[in-house]
Every structure is written in C-alpha cells, then in structure tokens.
Design a protein around this motif. Structure first.
Motif, mmCIF file in Angstrom:
data_model
loop_
_atom_site.group_PDB
_atom_site.id
_atom_site.type_symbol
_atom_site.label_atom_id
_atom_site.label_comp_id
_atom_site.label_asym_id
_atom_site.label_seq_id
_atom_site.Cartn_x
_atom_site.Cartn_y
_atom_site.Cartn_z
ATOM 1 N N GLY A 135 34.198 -37.138 56.630
ATOM 2 C CA GLY A 135 32.756 -37.141 56.862
ATOM 3 C C GLY A 135 32.047 -36.161 55.962
ATOM 4 N N GLY A 136 30.919 -35.695 56.417
ATOM 5 C CA GLY A 136 30.145 -34.722 55.645
ATOM 6 C C GLY A 136 28.974 -35.373 54.937
ATOM 7 N N GLU A 137 28.139 -34.515 54.383
ATOM 8 C CA GLU A 137 26.961 -34.971 53.655
ATOM 9 C C GLU A 137 26.866 -34.245 52.328
ATOM 10 N N GLY A 138 26.131 -34.824 51.396
ATOM 11 C CA GLY A 138 25.947 -34.185 50.093
ATOM 12 C C GLY A 138 27.267 -34.028 49.362
ATOM 13 N N GLN A 139 27.551 -32.810 48.899
ATOM 14 C CA GLN A 139 28.799 -32.534 48.165
ATOM 15 C C GLN A 139 30.028 -32.665 49.061
ATOM 16 N N ASP A 140 29.837 -32.564 50.373
ATOM 17 C CA ASP A 140 30.950 -32.631 51.326
ATOM 18 C C ASP A 140 31.265 -34.057 51.774
ATOM 19 N N ALA A 141 30.483 -35.033 51.343
ATOM 20 C CA ALA A 141 30.679 -36.420 51.776
ATOM 21 C C ALA A 141 31.965 -36.989 51.193
#
Length: 153
Positions: A135-141
């Motif tokens: 999961g995650g968003e931005g650079q962590d996606a």
C-alpha cells in the motif's frame, strides 16, 4: 633627519566577513535547490521500478511461451535465470531470460511475484515502493502490477 619606514605591500585576500557572506549565500541557494533535486531522485526511482517491472513481465511472458505456464509462487522470478527442476518445463525452457540476475527494486528490496492475476494483468508483479510495505501513497505506493487486494508483507 627623519627615518622612513619602508612600506609593506598589502596582501590580497578575503576577509572573514566576506567569506561568511559567501557561505550564507551558498547555503540559501542550496536550501532552495536541494529539495527539488532530491524530489527528482525520488521520481527517478519510481520510474526505474516501473521500467523494471515491465522488463520482468516481458521476460516472464517470453518464458511462458516456452514452457507453457507461469512460474509457480515457489519458483518465483528465479525461474527467469535458473532452469526448472520439472522435466516437462525444463524441456521447453530456453533461458536464461535475463542477461544478469533478477534485479532488486530501486530501494534494495526484492520484487514481489505471484502467479495470481492482478486486475488486467495475468500475474502479480510489483515493488512495495519506498517504504517497503504494502500500500502507501506517493513515493511509498506499490509500483507495477500489485494484487487487487492489499498485500501483506
């Protein structure tokens, strides 16, 4: 009679104050430019992960044409560089399908593979992204062809 003291030539150079002013200006410039440069490096890592997952998927598709199946979850991406133990699959295997070992993602973690379909992709193949977790968003996606449901690390 007056004695004259010979004039000592002044040496050219910078004063301490001038050097401090220059260092402060350089620091301000780096404060403005630095974050933009680091942001570009993060974008480059994401783009590298996208490109590598496409390259790995293409190699897997080529291998699938040769051995008539996707690698099992146990065989994983290693089957791209190592001949399968199964005699039927080994007969059609024309690898290695990569010039070098299976690459790590740009953050130094292995790519995640499963023979389960993911959305419109016939397989699941992805990187966890910068945070190394599902999961995650931005650079962590997650990058690539992640599972339809959130994965567990």
């Amino acid at each position: 009679m007056q004695r004259r003291i010979p004039a000592v030539p002044r040496q050219a150079g910078f004063t301490l104050l001038e050097m401090i002013v220059v260092l402060v200006i350089i620091g301000l410039i780096m404060g403005l430019v630095g974050p933009r440069l680091f942001g570009q490096a993060d974008k480059a890592k994401v783009q590298t992960a996208v490109t590598q997952t496409k390259m790995l998927r293409g190699a897997l598709q080529t291998m699938r044409l040769d051995i008539s199946r996707w690698p099992t979850d146990q065989e994983g991406l290693a089957l791209l560089t190592t001949k399968p133990a199964n005699a039927d699959a080994a007969r059609g295997w024309a690898g290695p399908y990569l010039d070098e070992a299976v690459p790590q993602d740009p953050w130094g973690q292995p790519y995640q593979y499963s023979q389960q379909p993911s959305g419109e992709s016939p397989i699941t193949l992805y990187s966890f992204g910068a945070d190394g977790r599902a999961g995650g968003e931005g650079q962590d996606a997650d990058v690539g062809y992640p599972p339809s449901q959130p994965a567990t690390p």
